[in-house]
Design a protein around this motif. Structure first.
Motif, PDB file in Angstrom:
ATOM      1  N   MET A 207     -46.439  47.083 -48.224  1.00 41.42           N
ATOM      2  CA  MET A 207     -46.761  45.440 -48.691  1.00 41.42           C
ATOM      3  C   MET A 207     -48.103  45.536 -50.152  1.00 41.42           C
ATOM      4  SD  MET A 207     -48.186  43.698 -45.176  1.00 41.42           S
ATOM      5  CE  MET A 207     -49.346  44.824 -45.113  1.00 41.42           C
ATOM      6  N   LEU A 208     -48.130  46.608 -49.884  1.00 42.84           N
ATOM      7  CA  LEU A 208     -49.692  46.601 -51.665  1.00 42.84           C
ATOM      8  C   LEU A 208     -48.150  46.762 -52.594  1.00 42.84           C
ATOM      9  CD1 LEU A 208     -51.415  46.993 -53.247  1.00 42.84           C
ATOM     10  CD2 LEU A 208     -51.675  49.250 -52.629  1.00 42.84           C
ATOM     11  N   VAL A 209     -47.152  47.434 -52.569  1.00 44.11           N
ATOM     12  CA  VAL A 209     -46.586  47.710 -54.294  1.00 44.11           C
ATOM     13  C   VAL A 209     -45.203  46.463 -54.285  1.00 44.11           C
ATOM     14  CG1 VAL A 209     -44.326  48.999 -54.631  1.00 44.11           C
ATOM     15  CG2 VAL A 209     -46.057  50.389 -53.405  1.00 44.11           C
ATOM     16  N   SER A 210     -45.360  45.496 -53.043  1.00 45.23           N
ATOM     17  CA  SER A 210     -44.204  44.433 -52.679  1.00 45.23           C
ATOM     18  C   SER A 210     -44.741  43.024 -53.398  1.00 45.23           C
ATOM     19  CB  SER A 210     -43.716  44.208 -51.784  1.00 45.23           C
ATOM     20  OG  SER A 210     -45.304  43.346 -51.447  1.00 45.23           O
TER      21      SER A 210
ATOM     22  N   LEU B 126     -47.271  43.848 -55.952  1.00 45.15           N
ATOM     23  CA  LEU B 126     -47.984  44.628 -57.412  1.00 45.15           C
ATOM     24  C   LEU B 126     -46.470  44.402 -58.191  1.00 45.15           C
ATOM     25  CD1 LEU B 126     -49.936  47.468 -57.347  1.00 45.15           C
ATOM     26  CD2 LEU B 126     -50.321  45.132 -57.346  1.00 45.15           C
ATOM     27  N   THR B 127     -45.116  44.417 -57.386  1.00 48.03           N
ATOM     28  CA  THR B 127     -43.868  44.461 -58.175  1.00 48.03           C
ATOM     29  C   THR B 127     -43.074  43.094 -58.234  1.00 48.03           C
ATOM     30  OG1 THR B 127     -43.192  45.663 -56.671  1.00 48.03           O
ATOM     31  CG2 THR B 127     -43.792  46.941 -58.278  1.00 48.03           C
ATOM     32  N   GLY B 128     -43.526  42.765 -57.063  1.00 46.38           N
ATOM     33  CA  GLY B 128     -42.852  41.384 -56.903  1.00 46.38           C
ATOM     34  C   GLY B 128     -43.123  39.546 -57.865  1.00 46.38           C
TER      35      GLY B 128
END
Length: 124
Positions: free
Chosen positions: A29-32, A34-36
């Motif tokens: 959830m954190l990666v999506s 930050l990147t999306g």
């Protein structure tokens, strides 16, 4: 006196399990985030059901008969899950296993007869 140091490996295992499960849940959830791109629109936030908008409020109550049929399905599905292994090994288990399974099947039959008499299987 109780020696609590014997529980240390269990606590370490529990801590690692909690850390890994939290990582596997929150890291994607954190990666999506930050990147999306995060641009919610009213169309994106609407309920989506089978390719078209819902007919009515999503908080409407289901008929209780739906739940009764679902519970009966689960009960008899579990009966099948118990009957197959028993049928494979019935000749090696002896009479005790046969009698206990017949009692189990009789209890399920009584439950089905009761549900049938109460009208749980009738749909209007």
């Amino acid at each position: 006196m109780v020696d609590l140091s014997q529980y240390l490996p269990i606590l370490i295992f529990l801590g690692i399990a909690l850390l890994l499960s939290g990582t596997f849940v929150f890291l994607p959830m954190l990666v999506s985030r930050l990147t999306g791109t995060n641009k919610p629109t009213p169309e994106k936030l609407t309920e989506y059901e089978c390719g078209f908008p819902a007919f009515e409020d999503s908080r409407s109550q289901f008929d209780v008969r739906f739940y009764l049929v679902a519970i009966l399905f689960i009960v008899f599905d579990l009966e099948a899950a118990f009957l197959y292994p028993w049928a494979v090994s019935v000749f090696t288990l002896g009479w005790t296993a046969w009698i206990s399974m017949m009692i189990f099947v009789a209890e399920l039959a009584l439950g089905l007869i009761y549900a049938w008499k109460k009208g749980a299987l009738e749909w209007e």
